[in-house]
Write an enzyme that holds these catalytic residues in place. Structure first.
Site, PDB file in Angstrom:
ATOM      1  N   LYS A 116       0.809  -1.231   0.000  1.00 28.10           N
ATOM      2  CA  LYS A 116       0.000   0.000   0.000  1.00 28.10           C
ATOM      3  C   LYS A 116       0.833   1.268   0.000  1.00 28.10           C
ATOM      4  O   LYS A 116       0.510   2.248  -0.667  1.00 28.10           O
ATOM      5  CB  LYS A 116      -0.960   0.006   1.190  1.00 28.10           C
ATOM      6  CG  LYS A 116      -0.270   0.000   2.540  1.00 28.10           C
ATOM      7  CD  LYS A 116      -0.910  -0.949   3.499  1.00 28.10           C
ATOM      8  CE  LYS A 116      -0.785  -2.328   2.971  1.00 28.10           C
ATOM      9  NZ  LYS A 116      -0.475  -3.368   3.922  1.00 28.10           N
ATOM     10  N   LYS A 216      -3.952   3.491   2.545  1.00 26.42           N
ATOM     11  CA  LYS A 216      -5.100   2.746   2.024  1.00 26.42           C
ATOM     12  C   LYS A 216      -6.204   3.698   1.565  1.00 26.42           C
ATOM     13  O   LYS A 216      -6.851   3.453   0.545  1.00 26.42           O
ATOM     14  CB  LYS A 216      -5.639   1.789   3.101  1.00 26.42           C
ATOM     15  CG  LYS A 216      -4.671   0.656   3.433  1.00 26.42           C
ATOM     16  CD  LYS A 216      -5.131  -0.107   4.671  1.00 26.42           C
ATOM     17  CE  LYS A 216      -4.133  -1.138   5.134  1.00 26.42           C
ATOM     18  NZ  LYS A 216      -4.364  -1.605   6.501  1.00 26.42           N
TER      19      LYS A 216
END
Ligand code: HSE
Length: 434
Positions: A116, A216
């Site tokens: 991420k 995220k």
């Protein structure tokens, strides 16, 4: 279009893949691919074989009893290996993962990644490299572990404008806050237990300061709103200042404290923020406890959707990786990249958003203090929804306010003025209300 599963194993094509980084998630991916190999053959019509494992040494292979001949210590040799169709990246961090992924893409090998941080910071560089080399970049595992949220945003709600996205997308902080809620303990105690049980890293900064959730949110927000939501523009506050008192006040007022990721789009205005918040107990996200994650989406036509599951761990994350491997080897395109690394022209990130607020202040228990604070809030356009005062034997009082929805900047301005009042000892807390 994907071919129908072929059921004749003898003629089934073998797909050789590599795993780069054989830690927890790399190992989990290997478990699924080996233990479910026949199942994947039967149901997906493909025989996926882990043919190379790249790491610093062969120690992780030895530890798992895996044939050392699979070990590869040279990324250039891996990129040059014509037998390897696809590489899984489970190293984490920006470098050397970025260099390794770039080498694989330039060699025409599709990449499946769980990274991420790398995607939030460098997707705009990697997506064009994948495209130029005719291969795909797949990243279901980068957000919310085994929960198929990237796929849902990319393939299931394409016709909807996503209006809002609320998520509990960091399991470590949710575990800590749940523990504080369930046991009434303070942050340090809950963190120590989370570390002892392996839920939190020895250096928990990325999780507890909200970096992981912001990475995220950048990815999910960009997918949801179909425009780059730059990681660096996301308002980010962690949970280190949340006190046992805040949790108790939340409980008393009918809320649960969670680290939330909020994304909203209204025309050309986007909100993107990660911070602890009071979540009303009747909101579905309030019930998401322990290390679990959830994302609550609202589309303009589909309405409300909620996705729930394990947001981390070897096998949940490995499951998302395997789903991407199958997708990639089936010939399906990768997920759309983010165009550019900044907001598109004409789109603004709203800093002065509107929210409810919880404010906790310690004051001298004297006549007129409460009215001075109320006046400051009122003068700044902040309307009080509820107020609770508790006096102490020491001559101070703790006052808790819940406000109606107000502008962030107005609340900050009011707090600045309240802090300057001689009768105010300190502002203990300010948390937004979902
Ligand atoms: N450390 C993350 C979490 C998992 O606690 O949710 C990986 O992003």
């Amino acid at each position: 279009m994907r071919a129908a599963p072929r059921l004749h194993w003898s003629i089934m094509k073998q797909h050789k893949i590599a795993i780069m980084g054989f830690g927890t998630v790399g190992g989990g991916t290997y478990d699924i691919l080996t233990q479910n190999r026949d199942y994947i053959k039967r149901t997906q019509g493909m025989d996926v074989v882990v043919a190379r494992i790249l790491d610093r040494s062969d120690a992780p292979l030895v530890a798992r009893g895996i044939d050392k001949s699979l070990f590869c210590g040279d990324v250039d040799a891996l990129a040059a290996d014509p037998e390897i169709e696809l590489a899984v990246e489970t190293m984490g961090g920006v470098e050397p993962a970025k260099t390794f992924i770039t080498k694989m893409l330039r060699a025409g090998k599709s990449v499946v990644t769980a990274n991420k941080e790398l995607l939030a910071k460098h997707m705009h560089e990697l997506a064009p490299i994948a495209e130029q080399n005719g291969c795909g970049l797949y990243f279901e595992a980068s957000c919310v572990g085994g929960v198929p949220i990237i796929r849902a945003l990319n393939e299931s709600v394409q016709g909807d404008k996503i209006v809002s996205l609320y998520g509990i997308i960091n399991g470590t902080t949710n575990y800590i806050l749940s523990k504080m809620t369930d046991e009434g303990c303070d942050y340090a105690t809950a963190l120590a237990e989370a570390q002892a049980l392996g839920f939190a890293e020895a250096d928990p900064t990325s999780d507890v300061e909200g970096f992981d959730a912001a990475y995220k949110l950048s990815i999910l927000g960009s997918m949801a709103f179909r425009t780059c939501v730059p990681y660096g523009s996301i308002l980010r506050e962690g949970i280190t200042k949340v006190t046992a008192g805040d949790i108790a006040n939340a409980r008393e007022l009918g809320y649960t404290v969670k680290l939330v990721a909020v994304g909203k789009r209204d025309g050309n205005n986007i909100e993107a923020r990660v911070h602890p918040a009071f979540v009303p107990n009747d909101h579905p996200l309030a019930a998401v406890s322990g290390a679990f994650n959830a994302v609550y989406l609202r589309g303009d036509f589909v309405g409300d959707l909620m996705f729930y599951g394990a947001g981390a761990g070897a096998h949940p994350t490995g499951s998302a990786i395997v789903s991407d491997i199958v997708k990639a080897l089936s010939g399906a395109a990768g997920y759309g990249g983010f165009a550019g690394d900044s907001l598109e022209k004409g789109i603004s990130l709203v800093g002065d958003f509107v929210s409810g607020y919880y404010i906790c202040v310690t004051v001298a228990d004297k006549t007129g203090v409460l009215s001075k604070i109320s006046n400051i809030l009122g003068d700044n356009g902040v309307s009080i929804k509820a107020a609770v005062q508790r006096s102490s034997a020491s001559g101070t009082a703790t006052v808790v306010f819940l406000t109606h929805r107000a502008h962030e900047h107005s609340v900050m301005q009011a707090l600045g003025s309240i802090a300057k009042l001689a009768s105010v000892e300190r502002i203990d807390s300010m948390l937004r209300v979902l």
